[in-house]
Design an enzyme around this catalytic site. Structure first.
Site, short mmCIF file in Angstrom:
data_model
loop_
_atom_site.label_atom_id
_atom_site.label_comp_id
_atom_site.label_asym_id
_atom_site.label_seq_id
_atom_site.Cartn_x
_atom_site.Cartn_y
_atom_site.Cartn_z
CG HIS A 132 -7.23 -4.06 -10.42
ND1 HIS A 132 -8.42 -4.61 -10.85
CD2 HIS A 132 -7.10 -2.89 -11.09
CE1 HIS A 132 -8.98 -3.82 -11.75
NE2 HIS A 132 -8.20 -2.76 -11.91
CB SER A 179 -6.03 -2.30 -14.32
OG SER A 179 -5.70 -1.19 -15.13
CE LYS A 234 -10.95 -1.51 -9.92
NZ LYS A 234 -10.01 -0.40 -9.81
C1 LIG Z 1 -10.15 1.05 -10.22
C2 LIG Z 1 -8.94 1.80 -9.77
C3 LIG Z 1 -9.06 3.08 -9.21
C4 LIG Z 1 -10.37 3.79 -9.12
O1 LIG Z 1 -11.12 3.31 -8.05
P1 LIG Z 1 -12.54 3.98 -7.74
O2 LIG Z 1 -12.75 3.69 -6.31
O3 LIG Z 1 -13.54 3.36 -8.65
O4 LIG Z 1 -12.38 5.45 -7.98
C5 LIG Z 1 -7.92 3.70 -8.77
N1 LIG Z 1 -6.71 3.12 -8.89
C6 LIG Z 1 -6.55 1.91 -9.45
C7 LIG Z 1 -5.19 1.31 -9.55
C8 LIG Z 1 -7.67 1.22 -9.91
O5 LIG Z 1 -7.51 0.02 -10.48
#
Ligand SMILES: *Cc1c(COP(=O)(O)O)cnc(C)c1O
Length: 402
Positions: A212, A184, A243
């Site tokens: 992502h 990320s 996301k």
């Molecule tokens: C955003 C993200 C998460 C967290 O996701 P949520 O559903 O908001 O808890 C977990 N792992 C990665 C790699 C992320 O980018």
């Protein structure tokens, strides 16, 4: 409140302010979209949301949630194995499994709880975890909970280091190799073909958190695994529904029937915490269907990435190279990144600056995340703001000189 404890908290918070790492919440009063109204700044263009496909306020996604609320009510007030599972949970899970090419899937209230529920359940005594050092915090915490397993960390995407760590363990030991699909903060992709090959040689079980990548990468948006042509070859996939796939909340594990059944039996964040709210399950299902029936969303998103990257380079910026929707621009010190993001906000562009301790000191950055929701005029307006702010802060002159 205990007075002396409260004083200690205030001292700690003051230290964050002094270090320039204190976070201020921004309050939005309109749905997440290409532009939002922010209480603190008015109407702004959003370049810092994970709303990659623009589905957060998509009419079908919203309507599915409303219909779900009418059909199911707010929820079951229970964990899933008691009486907390609706048919919509099964429908969504079957959809996720077929979307990702796995036998089965299981939803959680977030990807955070999916990772925390998965890792300690599978990585028991007598197994090992080998994890990329830049993995997401939820993976790191999941590994912390797997206290009976042997735990090793390899240098970021360093396949020689990964192999050395795998080779240091007994050949027949089960080794969970865990990686983000898209990292990320860098926007780079895990080297999945090499990871899969190493897993074959060293009795590895590959776990990819593609939060992502899901809905963004790959020809049809099925993620980083599809991008590499590895569909069906990753043992365990985790991801988020918060996301690209609607942006509300929710996470999942997708894997074999036996792995998913094991999680239903043993995974603690599944056993002792309520299900994904049915409204959210309905919206997420609609989001996946939107992606499947509107491939042009992906085309738009990718065109936007290419256009914005080219625009930044034409201005003199040097964004990190990459294939994902994440475009990081390294600007140096933490305080500078924060200042730059504040200046951009004044110009009507909402983009977050990240510094230490999220990224190493000296590599603070502005992280642009590109969405299919953005129109060309908004991208041009954002580029004009990057031009103005970059010149005002002296960043572009410095880049041009080097
Ligand atoms: C955003 C993200 C998460 C967290 O996701 P949520 O559903 O908001 O808890 C977990 N792992 C990665 C790699 C992320 O980018």
């Amino acid at each position: 409140m205990n007075q002396s404890y409260d004083r200690r908290l205030r001292t700690d918070l003051d230290a964050l302010r002094a270090a320039g790492t204190y976070k201020t919440l921004r309050h939005l009063t309109t749905p997440m979209a290409a532009e939002v109204t922010m209480e603190e700044a008015g109407r702004v263009i959003v370049l810092s949301s994970n709303n990659y496909l623009g589905l957060a306020d998509d009419p079908r996604v919203v309507q599915a949630g409303i219909d779900g609320l009418h059909k199911y009510g707010a929820g079951t007030a229970s964990v899933r194995f008691i009486c907390g599972t609706f048919d919509i949970h099964r429908q969504l899970e079957e959809k996720i499994a077929s979307f990702l090419g796995t036998q089965a899937a299981l939803t959680y209230v977030s990807c955070w709880t999916a990772n925390e529920g998965l890792i300690p359940t599978v990585a028991v005594a007598g197994t090992a975890i080998v994890s990329d050092e830049l993995n997401h915090a939820s993976i790191i915490d999941g590994c912390r909970l797997a206290s009976q397993a042997q735990r090793l960390r390899y240098k970021h995407s360093d396949m020689a280091d990964l192999e050395a760590k795998l080779a240091s363990l007994p050949p027949d030991m089960t080794k969970f190799i865990i990686s983000d699909g898209v990292f990320s903060m860098e926007g780079d992709l895990a080297k999945l073909p090499q990871i899969v090959a190493l897993a074959k040689r060293y009795n590895g079980v590959v776990v990819v958190d593609d939060s992502h990548g899901t809905g963004v990468m790959g020809k049809t948006g099925r993620g980083t695994i599809e991008h590499y042509g590895l569909t069906g070859q990753i043992d365990i996939v985790t991801g988020t529904l918060g996301k690209a796939l609607g942006g509300a909340a929710g996470g999942f594990v997708a894997a074999s029937n036996s792995l998913i059944d094991t999680l239903i039996q043993k995974s603690r964040t599944q056993l002792f915490s309520n299900a994904l709210p049915p409204t959210v399950a309905c919206s997420a299902l609609a989001a996946i269907e939107q992606l499947e029936t509107h491939p042009e969303l992906l085309d738009k998103q990718r065109e936007n990435v290419a256009y914005f990257r080219a625009g930044l380079r034409a201005l003199g910026y040097k964004p990190l190279e990459g294939e994902s929707a994440i475009i990081p621009i390294i600007v140096g010190e933490t305080a500078f990144a924060i200042k730059m993001s504040e200046s951009l906000l004044k110009e009507g562009v909402f983009v977050t600056g990240f510094g230490y301790p999220v990224v190493p000191e000296g590599s603070a950055r502005i992280r642009v995340q590109m969405s299919a929701a953005l129109q060309r005029a908004e991208l041009d307006q954002a580029l004009a703001a990057f031009d103005k702010v970059g010149n005002e802060l002296g960043l572009l002159q410095a880049n041009i000189r080097t």
